[in-house]
Design an enzyme around this catalytic site. Structure first.
Site, short mmCIF file in Angstrom:
data_model
loop_
_atom_site.label_atom_id
_atom_site.label_comp_id
_atom_site.label_asym_id
_atom_site.label_seq_id
_atom_site.Cartn_x
_atom_site.Cartn_y
_atom_site.Cartn_z
N LYS A 44 0.82 -1.22 0.00
CA LYS A 44 0.00 0.00 0.00
C LYS A 44 0.85 1.27 0.00
CE LYS A 44 -0.91 0.02 4.94
NZ LYS A 44 -1.26 0.68 6.01
N ASP A 45 2.16 1.16 0.32
CA ASP A 45 3.04 2.33 0.25
C ASP A 45 3.62 2.57 -1.14
OD1 ASP A 45 2.75 2.66 3.00
OD2 ASP A 45 4.57 1.53 3.49
N ARG A 100 -8.60 8.01 4.54
CA ARG A 100 -9.52 6.95 4.14
C ARG A 100 -10.29 6.40 5.34
NH1 ARG A 100 -8.92 1.78 5.20
NH2 ARG A 100 -6.77 2.04 5.86
N ARG A 101 -9.55 6.16 6.45
CA ARG A 101 -10.21 5.64 7.65
C ARG A 101 -11.12 6.70 8.26
NH1 ARG A 101 -4.59 3.07 9.56
NH2 ARG A 101 -4.83 0.97 8.72
N ARG A 146 0.50 10.01 13.87
CA ARG A 146 1.57 9.33 13.13
C ARG A 146 2.32 8.45 14.10
NH1 ARG A 146 5.66 11.33 9.04
NH2 ARG A 146 5.76 9.07 9.01
N ARG A 184 1.42 4.47 18.49
CA ARG A 184 -0.02 4.61 18.29
C ARG A 184 -0.82 3.93 19.41
NH1 ARG A 184 -1.27 5.13 11.92
NH2 ARG A 184 0.68 6.11 11.33
N CYS A 219 -1.39 7.46 -2.08
CA CYS A 219 -1.74 6.57 -0.96
C CYS A 219 -2.24 7.36 0.25
CB CYS A 219 -0.58 5.66 -0.58
SG CYS A 219 0.77 6.48 0.25
#
Length: 319
Positions: free
Chosen positions: A81-82, A129-130, A151, A157, A244
């Protein structure tokens, strides 16, 4: 005389090292050669800015690709996805191994699920997106939440939750699986609630396009179904002209009839980060037999989404 070790370029994060270590073992088995990890620091690792500000696409990838092109490493492992959707000249994705769980997950205080979070709960995530999908879900289910941009690595996190700064964070299941922390998940989000990022849970193994023997060896790790699925997802992303860090979710899954895989369903979503507007569509067709057929599946769905107003929801179009 033992064969020279293959050099695998990897980011230094705990997650990157874990997934590169797993690939190194697999490559060692198929080639019979030792594999050594070469740690490379990328701009995405050192910058403290939010991903949306530093351009998102490719910030974790460029330094690894430079090392490949300079011949300092033989191959590199990326979280798919990166990886920017455009093919890089001189490099080839030799293998996309079988995908991990593509879902997003919640790690919340008091072992709560998304639906049990207190009113006004603060939920951390770095992905527009989330945010778009969580806020849309909250709106339609009468929940009050606040999405907070964060981040940092997995430890950082999850630390926001254990310190009480946030009520919950949303992360990728695959990453937690790879670093051995999946037991901290308090809720697995259905893909009907939050569609993952295109390619989420999959890895890409990249090497120089002129290294035919290595390409042939790495190809043994390729999973054709995963490759077809992520090719369709990334084709959708490319056709929407989104990087992305754009609020685009996509997932291609295989629909089986008993043991026989019959069809592939591709779902896509794009929305405003406040969740007020979502364009969500899906299409189902035969499992793509070729790279071109997988690309076409993604392009067709993107065209339908653009016709329904998707372009206006993505803010700045990626140049």
């Amino acid at each position: 005389m033992t064969e020279k070790a293959l050099r695998l370029g990897t980011r230094r994060s705990k997650l990157a090292m874990a997934q590169s270590g797993q690939v190194a073992d697999a490559v060692s088995q198929v080639t019979g050669r030792p594999v050594e990890l070469v740690e490379i620091t990328t701009y995405g690792d050192t910058s403290r800015e939010h991903l949306a500000q530093i351009g998102g696409t490719g910030v974790f990838v460029a330094a690894l690709r430079d090392a490949l092109l300079r011949g300092e490493v033989d191959f590199a492992v990326h979280s798919l996805k990166d990886l920017p959707t455009a093919q890089h000249e001189g490099l080839v994705v030799a293998a996309i191994p079988e995908r991990e769980d593509p879902r997003d997950v919640v790690v919340a205080r008091d072992a709560r699920k998304l639906t049990d979070l207190p009113r006004g709960a603060r939920i951390g995530t770095g992905a527009p997106r989330r945010m778009a999908q969580l806020n849309a879900y909250a709106r339609t289910h009468g929940m009050e939440i606040e999405t907070v941009p964060i981040r940092g690595n997995v430890d950082t996190r999850i630390g926001y939750v254990s310190s009480g700064e946030l009520d919950a964070v949303v992360l990728a299941a695959a990453g937690l699986n790879r670093v051995g922390r999946i037991d901290e998940v308090t809720d697995f989000l259905s893909v009907d609630t939050v569609l993952p990022a295109p390619g989420q849970g999959a890895l890409a193994i990249e090497c120089a396009a002129d290294n035919a023997s290595l390409i042939a060896a790495l190809a043994e790790l390729d999973d054709p179904f995963t490759r077809a699925a992520v090719t369709a997802e990334r084709s959708l992303l490319a056709a929407l002209e989104a990087g992305c860090s754009a609020p685009v979710g996509a997932l291609a899954d295989l629909l089986a009839d008993g043991q026989t895989v019959k069809e592939m369903r591709l779902r896509g979503v794009v929305g405003t980060t406040d969740g007020s507007t979502l364009v969500q569509l899906s299409t189902t067709g035969p499992v793509p037999e070729t790279h071109e057929a997988a690309l076409a599946l993604g392009r067709e769905l993107a065209t339908e989404m653009l016709a329904q107003g998707a372009a206006g929801l993505m803010g700045e179009r990626a140049q």
